[in-house]
Enzyme design. Structure first.
Site, PDB file in Angstrom:
ATOM      1  N   SER A 126       6.103  -7.596   2.486  1.00 30.99           N
ATOM      2  CA  SER A 126       6.943  -7.894   3.645  1.00 30.99           C
ATOM      3  C   SER A 126       7.697  -9.213   3.476  1.00 30.99           C
ATOM      4  CB  SER A 126       6.065  -7.965   4.894  1.00 30.99           C
ATOM      5  OG  SER A 126       5.145  -9.025   4.763  1.00 30.99           O
TER       6      SER A 126
ATOM      7  N   GLU B 290      12.372  -4.101  10.959  1.00 32.06           N
ATOM      8  CA  GLU B 290      11.854  -3.018  10.115  1.00 32.06           C
ATOM      9  C   GLU B 290      10.821  -2.192  10.892  1.00 32.06           C
ATOM     10  OE1 GLU B 290       9.573  -4.077   6.527  1.00 32.06           O
ATOM     11  OE2 GLU B 290      10.627  -2.465   5.482  1.00 32.06           O
TER      12      GLU B 290
ATOM     13  N   CYS C 116      10.334   1.234   1.544  1.00 33.45           N
ATOM     14  CA  CYS C 116      11.183   0.072   1.789  1.00 33.45           C
ATOM     15  C   CYS C 116      12.653   0.454   1.953  1.00 33.45           C
ATOM     16  CB  CYS C 116      11.021  -0.956   0.671  1.00 33.45           C
ATOM     17  SG  CYS C 116      11.284  -0.266  -0.955  1.00 33.45           S
TER      18      CYS C 116
ATOM     19  N   LYS D 215      -3.558  -8.229  -7.419  1.00 34.33           N
ATOM     20  CA  LYS D 215      -4.212  -8.223  -6.099  1.00 34.33           C
ATOM     21  C   LYS D 215      -3.535  -7.106  -5.324  1.00 34.33           C
ATOM     22  CE  LYS D 215      -4.337  -9.240  -2.230  1.00 34.33           C
ATOM     23  NZ  LYS D 215      -4.409  -8.154  -1.224  1.00 34.33           N
ATOM     24  N   PRO D 216      -4.158  -5.905  -5.306  1.00 35.15           N
ATOM     25  CA  PRO D 216      -3.518  -4.803  -4.582  1.00 35.15           C
ATOM     26  C   PRO D 216      -3.726  -4.958  -3.078  1.00 35.15           C
ATOM     27  CG  PRO D 216      -5.646  -4.099  -5.432  1.00 35.15           C
ATOM     28  CD  PRO D 216      -5.465  -5.537  -5.857  1.00 35.15           C
TER      29      PRO D 216
ATOM     30  N   GLU E 242      10.191  -8.821  -3.970  1.00 32.38           N
ATOM     31  CA  GLU E 242      10.810  -7.555  -3.539  1.00 32.38           C
ATOM     32  C   GLU E 242      10.327  -7.324  -2.118  1.00 32.38           C
ATOM     33  OE1 GLU E 242      12.755  -5.289  -5.048  1.00 32.38           O
ATOM     34  OE2 GLU E 242      12.829  -6.197  -7.035  1.00 32.38           O
ATOM     35  N   LEU E 243      11.209  -7.461  -1.143  1.00 36.21           N
ATOM     36  CA  LEU E 243      10.751  -7.494   0.249  1.00 36.21           C
ATOM     37  C   LEU E 243      11.232  -6.268   1.037  1.00 36.21           C
ATOM     38  CD1 LEU E 243      11.276 -11.327   0.706  1.00 36.21           C
ATOM     39  CD2 LEU E 243       9.275 -10.112  -0.188  1.00 36.21           C
TER      40      LEU E 243
ATOM     41  N   TRP F  94       0.797  -1.221   0.000  1.00 31.70           N
ATOM     42  CA  TRP F  94       0.000   0.000   0.000  1.00 31.70           C
ATOM     43  C   TRP F  94       0.832   1.276   0.000  1.00 31.70           C
ATOM     44  CZ3 TRP F  94       1.908   2.441   4.149  1.00 31.70           C
ATOM     45  CH2 TRP F  94       2.446   1.649   5.159  1.00 31.70           C
ATOM     46  N   ASN F  95       2.138   1.181   0.246  1.00 31.24           N
ATOM     47  CA  ASN F  95       2.877   2.415   0.573  1.00 31.24           C
ATOM     48  C   ASN F  95       3.029   3.360  -0.623  1.00 31.24           C
ATOM     49  OD1 ASN F  95       4.665   0.513  -0.508  1.00 31.24           O
ATOM     50  ND2 ASN F  95       6.416   1.342   0.595  1.00 31.24           N
TER      51      ASN F  95
HETATM   52  P1  NAD Z   1       2.382  -7.269   3.274  1.00 36.10           P
HETATM   53  O1  NAD Z   1       3.423  -8.280   2.975  1.00 36.10           O
HETATM   54  O2  NAD Z   1       1.660  -7.347   4.541  1.00 36.10           O
HETATM   55  O3  NAD Z   1       1.250  -7.309   2.117  1.00 36.10           O
HETATM   56  C1  NAD Z   1       1.586  -7.182   0.755  1.00 36.10           C
HETATM   57  C2  NAD Z   1       0.478  -7.778  -0.105  1.00 36.10           C
HETATM   58  O4  NAD Z   1       0.420  -9.190   0.104  1.00 36.10           O
HETATM   59  C3  NAD Z   1      -0.923  -7.261   0.212  1.00 36.10           C
HETATM   60  O5  NAD Z   1      -1.608  -7.100  -1.000  1.00 36.10           O
HETATM   61  C4  NAD Z   1      -1.528  -8.396   1.045  1.00 36.10           C
HETATM   62  O6  NAD Z   1      -2.930  -8.432   0.992  1.00 36.10           O
HETATM   63  C5  NAD Z   1      -0.917  -9.608   0.380  1.00 36.10           C
HETATM   64  N1  NAD Z   1      -0.813 -10.814   1.214  1.00 36.10           N
HETATM   65  C6  NAD Z   1      -0.719 -10.898   2.557  1.00 36.10           C
HETATM   66  N2  NAD Z   1      -0.542 -12.195   2.936  1.00 36.10           N
HETATM   67  C7  NAD Z   1      -0.546 -12.937   1.788  1.00 36.10           C
HETATM   68  C8  NAD Z   1      -0.376 -14.338   1.514  1.00 36.10           C
HETATM   69  N3  NAD Z   1      -0.158 -15.213   2.469  1.00 36.10           N
HETATM   70  N4  NAD Z   1      -0.402 -14.725   0.227  1.00 36.10           N
HETATM   71  C9  NAD Z   1      -0.574 -13.840  -0.779  1.00 36.10           C
HETATM   72  N5  NAD Z   1      -0.736 -12.505  -0.573  1.00 36.10           N
HETATM   73  C10 NAD Z   1      -0.716 -12.064   0.693  1.00 36.10           C
HETATM   74  O7  NAD Z   1       3.102  -5.856   3.092  1.00 36.10           O
HETATM   75  P2  NAD Z   1       2.503  -4.386   3.248  1.00 36.10           P
HETATM   76  O8  NAD Z   1       2.253  -4.100   4.690  1.00 36.10           O
HETATM   77  O9  NAD Z   1       1.407  -4.171   2.275  1.00 36.10           O
HETATM   78  O10 NAD Z   1       3.747  -3.495   2.717  1.00 36.10           O
HETATM   79  C11 NAD Z   1       4.839  -3.155   3.501  1.00 36.10           C
HETATM   80  C12 NAD Z   1       6.033  -4.042   3.214  1.00 36.10           C
HETATM   81  O11 NAD Z   1       6.357  -3.994   1.827  1.00 36.10           O
HETATM   82  C13 NAD Z   1       7.287  -3.583   3.947  1.00 36.10           C
HETATM   83  O12 NAD Z   1       7.973  -4.682   4.468  1.00 36.10           O
HETATM   84  C14 NAD Z   1       8.097  -2.907   2.849  1.00 36.10           C
HETATM   85  O13 NAD Z   1       9.478  -2.833   3.099  1.00 36.10           O
HETATM   86  C15 NAD Z   1       7.767  -3.768   1.670  1.00 36.10           C
HETATM   87  N6  NAD Z   1       8.041  -3.091   0.392  1.00 36.10           N
HETATM   88  C16 NAD Z   1       9.116  -3.486  -0.351  1.00 36.10           C
HETATM   89  C17 NAD Z   1       9.427  -2.824  -1.548  1.00 36.10           C
HETATM   90  C18 NAD Z   1      10.650  -3.221  -2.390  1.00 36.10           C
HETATM   91  O14 NAD Z   1      10.768  -2.718  -3.506  1.00 36.10           O
HETATM   92  N7  NAD Z   1      11.530  -4.066  -1.922  1.00 36.10           N
HETATM   93  C19 NAD Z   1       8.620  -1.775  -1.981  1.00 36.10           C
HETATM   94  C20 NAD Z   1       7.526  -1.402  -1.198  1.00 36.10           C
HETATM   95  C21 NAD Z   1       7.246  -2.075  -0.016  1.00 36.10           C
END
Ligand code: NAD
Length: 458
Positions: A207, A357, A262, A156-157, A228-229, A132-133
């Site tokens: 994440s 983090e 991130c 799937k956003p 990309e985590l 979402w960020n």
């Molecule tokens: P998140 O991992 O909680 O969720 C990301 C997406 O995954 C959401 O759409 C969520 O609904 C979905 N999801 C959750 N559990 C799932 C599962 N078991 N199977 C499939 N999909 C699932 O992350 P967040 O809170 O939305 O975003 C923040 C994280 O993203 C931070 O850790 C940040 O560092 C990372 N991030 C990384 C980058 C990069 O380029 N490396 C860029 C932006 C954000």
């Protein structure tokens, strides 16, 4: 009754809108439609796919004020940043698509006996799952190369920002053939159904914890996965650093998007000779940050995305203070939904805020005995996304070579030149975006070989 996903403004809790959540059966039907659509989409020339997407980018640009407003209301970032993100995406399509056209052209390699051609084939159906960020650019980083490679895509956003993603997909779909790009709304349950479905490629940004779950669910079918985590980016300030530049970068990069980035600077290691001056300047700069609602004048920083994320950040701050850290700014009395920009000094490696983090507007500073200690601590973390070193150029470069991160800034943030990959090391993921190498991840390379003859030699 049909389940819906409600989207709230994180600054005030107002309902921004509501959308239906897809059932498991509907997600499976979407995958079937995507597979049919992929058959036609893959037959187009990459230049034809490019033309359609460039036309869509013009439409995105035309709608940037309206979409930027929606993005900011839904995610909380200041309005100019919301509009800026829409423009960045529109410009990004126009800039990146030619790079992708070039990346997906066949390439010929010959030796004395054989002429081989490398062709880039689509995988088929790509599941793109985004955070979402940056609720428009994060989906686009996945959707654009996947489509350009000839895959059909189901996005799937994040459940935090469904409305702006829906509008993005609708905008693109005004130009794309039916079902080449679809959207599934929901949270982790819908994400799981999608990755467990009959998809060929999973492109995920989010994440580390969810990345591991996705990798596990992809394992039985050995599905291709791009991850990309998260990150816990360090910034090292050496004795010969330009303190003004180092403080500016730490503050700009630590508080951009309320620290919900991130590659946010989260940990600073500063050597003794410059520590006082650096900490003083950082505190002065942070005191100038104006936080507030997305539509207030001069606001440069918004709220936390949700209560869970805010609680996590506040807990880390409280723990660090209880363990001996001192707040130069912020630290307490945070208004509802917000975290006051906080600078913590006297931090040490045992504190959670130096290890896990944060994803919030906090800069945690630790004084180190010397640069060897700075490097050791910077590397003593499972993440390895970005980092920065400030010091005399050769000195900083020598230190940078010891850092275990995918991207490093020398006297600047870690953002690379246009066309370079966005890449994480260690548990920050093992995929990367942008650049020819990054685009190739979205395609299956196929090697077609013939014996060298007069006709292949030409
Ligand atoms: P998140 O991992 O909680 O969720 C990301 C997406 O995954 C959401 O759409 C969520 O609904 C979905 N999801 C959750 N559990 C799932 C599962 N078991 N199977 C499939 N999909 C699932 O992350 P967040 O809170 O939305 O975003 C923040 C994280 O993203 C931070 O850790 C940040 O560092 C990372 N991030 C990384 C980058 C990069 O380029 N490396 C860029 C932006 C954000």
């Amino acid at each position: 009754m049909r389940e819906t996903l409600k989207s709230y403004n994180p600054a005030n809790g107002d309902l921004v809108g509501e959308l239906p959540i897809q059932s498991n059966q509907e997600i499976e039907q979407a995958i079937t439609r995507a597979r049919q659509a992929a058959n036609h989409w893959r037959e187009l020339l990459v230049e034809q796919r490019a033309e359609l997407l460039i036309r869509a980018s013009d439409q995105l640009l035309t709608q940037s004020a309206e979409l930027g407003d929606l993005l900011s209301r839904e995610m909380g970032k200041p309005l100019n940043a919301g509009i800026g993100e829409v423009r960045y995406c529109a410009d990004g399509i126009r800039e990146k698509v030619p790079e992708m056209v070039a990346a997906f052209q066949p390439r010929t390699i010959r030796d004395n006996n054989t002429c081989s051609t490398l062709v880039y084939q689509p995988f088929g159906v790509c599941a793109a799952i985004s955070p979402w960020n940056y609720p428009l650019s994060m989906p686009q980083w996945l959707v654009l190369p996947a489509l350009m490679a000839g895959n059909s895509v189901i996005l799937k956003p994040s459940e935090e920002t469904p409305l702006i993603a829906q509008r993005y997909v609708e905008t693109l779909n005004a130009f794309l053939p039916n079902n080449v790009l679809q959207i599934v709304q929901g949270a982790d349950e819908q994400g799981k159904t999608l990755v467990n479905g009959k998809v060929d490629l999973i492109a995920f940004t989010g994440s580390r914890q969810v990345g591991k779950q996705i990798l596990a669910s992809a394992a039985p079918g050995l599905k291709r996965v791009i991850l990309e985590l998260g990150g816990k980016d360090p910034l090292i300030v050496l004795d010969d650093a330009d303190i003004e530049q180092a403080a500016l970068c730490a503050v700009e990069n630590g508080f951009e998007n309320a620290g919900q980035m991130c590659v946010s600077t989260e940990r600073v290691y500063v050597t003794p000779a410059v520590a006082d001056a650096f900490e003083r300047r950082v505190a002065e700069l942070v005191a100038q940050i104006k936080f507030g609602c997305w539509n207030e004048a001069q606001v440069t920083m918004g709220p936390m995305i949700n209560a869970r994320q805010r609680n996590h950040v506040l807990q880390q701050i409280e723990q660090a203070i209880a363990q001996g850290a001192r707040a130069l700014t912020g630290g307490k009395d945070h208004p509802e939904r917000f975290v006051i920009p906080t600078v913590l000094v006297n931090c040490n490696a045992s504190m959670d805020i130096m290890r896990t983090e944060t994803f919030g507007p906090v800069l945690a500073i630790q004084r180190v005995a010397n640069e060897e200690e700075a490097v050791r601590l910077a590397n003593d973390n499972p993440y390895g996304l970005g980092g920065a070193v400030f010091g005399e150029r050769e000195h900083a470069l020598a230190i940078a070579r010891h850092l275990q991160t995918g991207m490093i800034g020398i006297n600047k943030s870690c953002f690379g030149a246009n066309g370079t990959p966005w890449v994480g090391a260690k548990q920050s993921g093992y995929g990367f975006h942008g650049s020819v190498e990054g685009h190739h991840q979205f395609a299956q390379v196929q090697v077609i070989s013939e014996s060298q003859t007069a006709s292949t030699a030409s």
